[in-house]
Write an enzyme that holds these catalytic residues in place. Structure first.
Site, PDB file in Angstrom:
ATOM      1  N   SER A 242       0.794  -1.235   0.000  1.00 55.38           N
ATOM      2  CA  SER A 242       0.000   0.000   0.000  1.00 55.38           C
ATOM      3  C   SER A 242       0.823   1.278   0.000  1.00 55.38           C
ATOM      4  O   SER A 242       0.255   2.380  -0.007  1.00 55.38           O
ATOM      5  CB  SER A 242      -0.969   0.005   1.187  1.00 55.38           C
ATOM      6  OG  SER A 242      -2.062  -0.834   0.921  1.00 55.38           O
TER       7      SER A 242
ATOM      8  N   LYS B 101      -0.008   3.804  -2.621  1.00 58.83           N
ATOM      9  CA  LYS B 101      -1.014   4.855  -2.445  1.00 58.83           C
ATOM     10  C   LYS B 101      -0.387   6.236  -2.290  1.00 58.83           C
ATOM     11  O   LYS B 101      -1.050   7.261  -2.538  1.00 58.83           O
ATOM     12  CB  LYS B 101      -1.896   4.541  -1.238  1.00 58.83           C
ATOM     13  CG  LYS B 101      -2.790   3.312  -1.427  1.00 58.83           C
ATOM     14  CD  LYS B 101      -3.663   3.089  -0.201  1.00 58.83           C
ATOM     15  CE  LYS B 101      -4.650   1.951  -0.393  1.00 58.83           C
ATOM     16  NZ  LYS B 101      -4.033   0.619  -0.339  1.00 58.83           N
TER      17      LYS B 101
ATOM     18  N   SER C 223      -6.155   3.132   4.483  1.00 52.56           N
ATOM     19  CA  SER C 223      -5.582   2.385   3.366  1.00 52.56           C
ATOM     20  C   SER C 223      -6.684   1.784   2.494  1.00 52.56           C
ATOM     21  O   SER C 223      -6.729   0.582   2.232  1.00 52.56           O
ATOM     22  CB  SER C 223      -4.641   1.278   3.885  1.00 52.56           C
ATOM     23  OG  SER C 223      -3.725   0.904   2.874  1.00 52.56           O
TER      24      SER C 223
ATOM     25  N   LYS D 205       2.767   6.196   5.615  1.00 53.99           N
ATOM     26  CA  LYS D 205       1.875   5.199   5.018  1.00 53.99           C
ATOM     27  C   LYS D 205       2.444   3.811   5.239  1.00 53.99           C
ATOM     28  O   LYS D 205       3.606   3.556   4.942  1.00 53.99           O
ATOM     29  CB  LYS D 205       1.715   5.479   3.522  1.00 53.99           C
ATOM     30  CG  LYS D 205       0.730   4.547   2.837  1.00 53.99           C
ATOM     31  CD  LYS D 205      -0.685   4.849   3.254  1.00 53.99           C
ATOM     32  CE  LYS D 205      -1.609   3.673   2.929  1.00 53.99           C
ATOM     33  NZ  LYS D 205      -1.429   2.532   3.849  1.00 53.99           N
TER      34      LYS D 205
END
Length: 488
Positions: free
Chosen positions: A77, A80, A325, A437
């Site tokens: 992720s 992202k 997420s 993140k």
């Protein structure tokens, strides 16, 4: 935590280097921090993995320390980060999605409209039942009592490739791998678009559980096969049969679980799902539709937009997107970028904007590959250097406030602040100082973002690890704590 305005004061024009020639790999301007980071990265969980790590000074862009920053790795992720930056750069933080109710407009004296009604979506991942209710109420207020034609779901703003083939069919019923359509619906304020919530409630011991679907008006769209028994403990599973909306619910729910046991499951054809819920909302306000609920395209001529729903801004969506997420938001943003010049939006067209973003950031594209916007695909590749440049570049943009508010905050217990970092690094120097993140797949862990050290200096970091045995995730936390604790 220093404010965003304070951060802006720490960013002199020397950051311009990130858009041009890269500094030498591991250009050390802080020997003490470099030594501390090197010690952290000697951990066997790191050295045994495919790992790329980089720490840079946020004010100068200088690369201070790291390990194999050029190493190509599955980012999970952390993808992202690129999608968020590209969407803000391409669409603008003030961009809003819309959903329209359209008809060949002519209301007769009896309240009938001799037309089909078209529900046309423009890629909104945050559309909810309450929004469709407001559209229905708007039509009722305009005197509508009946449409003589069909209810047509128009998701043509995106292409017909609803499911990303890079995800593998084993994920097809999972809430984190929803089908993506130009018209979709979220059952909750987390905006898990393209899913329904299935809740198993206990009855009496040994008897079948009671099953409820959220939104309730979607119960006619899915077919529930109830194999859940009421027992001593709760262990509920859900699975949707591929290519259908037959959802099998298995396991048990505890007699003491008065609130039930909830599971999320992705639906087949989210455009028709949204239209089914809209039809129920029309009925609830006294508007009938004579024909069927079908998929189609709104005619170009003779149509009138009779009601419009407008979403919150993309800037506001950054919080649920990055903190939770949310894969659905990622893929809707990707295809919306793809539709920027002409519909339909596609994954391939959206990916071109991810590459454009990295180029603008001065990030090397060597070692990068893209299959989606969320990071679920294992064929994605990024490097720590590319992510670090992407984060440095974001600081100089007018939309940075929205971007910076998005990532989870280490140790923050509030769900919409701490997000996926809410249980990590609590009680350490990193708590409240790390905004980063997370990324997680089987054999993949990653963490990239911003750290404000105890002396007020800000750093950017990225750590990507693909491993086979012990996860380097605890080392990610040690790295972030080490940076946060540093005094220059």
């Amino acid at each position: 935590m220093p404010t965003i305005r304070r951060l802006a004061l720490l960013l002199p024009t020397t950051l311009a280097l990130v858009a041009g020639t890269a500094p030498p790999a591991h250009a050390v301007t802080n020997a003490a921090l470099a030594s501390q980071v090197a010690a952290v990265l000697r951990d066997s969980r790191v050295t045994a993995s495919t790992n790329g790590t980089l720490v840079a000074d946020a004010a100068t862009g200088s690369e201070l320390a790291g390990r194999n920053a050029w190493q190509s790795a599955v980012p999970a992720s952390n993808m992202k980060i690129v999608t968020a930056g590209a969407a803000l750069r391409t669409l603008g933080s003030g961009y809003r999605f819309k959903t329209e109710a359209i008809a060949r407009w002519s209301v007769r004296a009896d309240g009938s409209v001799p037309s089909s009604v078209y529900l046309k979506g423009y890629g909104d991942p945050s559309l909810m039942e309450s929004d469709l209710r407001a559209l229905a109420q708007n039509l009722r207020a305009r005197g509508v009592r009946r449409f003589t034609g069909n209810l047509v779901a128009d998701g043509s703003f995106f292409d017909g490739a609803y499911y990303n083939s890079a995800w593998g069919t084993q994920n097809a019923s999972q809430y984190y791998a929803p089908q993506i359509a130009g018209l979709s619906l979220a059952p909750n304020a987390d905006f898990d678009a393209g899913t329904v919530i299935v809740t198993a409630y206990p009855t009496r011991s040994g008897a079948a559980a009671r099953i409820a679907v959220t939104p309730a008006s979607a119960a006619s769209y899915v077919r529930i096969v109830n194999k859940v028994k009421t027992g001593r403990s709760s262990s509920v599973g859900v699975a949707r049969t591929l290519g259908t909306n037959t959802i099998t619910v298995t396991g048990s729910v505890a007699t003491s679980a008065s609130g039930g046991s909830r599971r999320w499951v992705a639906v087949h054809r989210p455009d028709l799902y949204a239209a089914t819920v809209f039809r129920a909302q029309l009925a609830a306000v006294g508007i009938s539709v004579a024909g069927r609920t079908i998929a189609g395209v709104t005619p170009a001529a003779g149509r009138v937009i009779v009601a419009t729903d407008t979403s919150q801004t993309i800037g506001e969506l950054m919080r649920p997107f990055l903190k939770l997420s949310n894969n659905a938001i990622a893929e809707h943003l990707l295809k919306t970028m793809g539709a920027r010049t002409s519909a339909p939006g596609t994954t391939a067209k959206g990916i071109a904007y991810l590459r454009d973003y990295l180029r603008a950031a001065g990030a090397p594209l060597t070692g990068t590959a893209f299959a989606d916007g969320s990071g679920l695909a294992r064929s994605n590749r990024l490097t720590a250097r590319a992510l670090t440049r992407a984060l440095l570049y974001a600081q100089r943009q007018p939309w940075f406030g929205a971007f910076y508010a998005g990532p989870p905050v280490a140790g923050a217990t509030d769900r919409m602040t701490g997000g996926t970092l809410s249980t990590r690094m609590r009680g350490t120097a990193a708590a409240g100082r790390v905004m980063a993140k997370t990324g997680s797949l089987g054999g993949v862990t990653s963490l990239s973002g911003y750290v404000t050290a105890v002396d007020g200096r800000r750093y950017v970091f990225s750590m990507l690890s693909n491993y086979r045995s012990s996860s380097p995730r605890p080392v990610e936390d040690r790295l972030a704590i080490t940076i946060a604790s540093h005094r220059r």
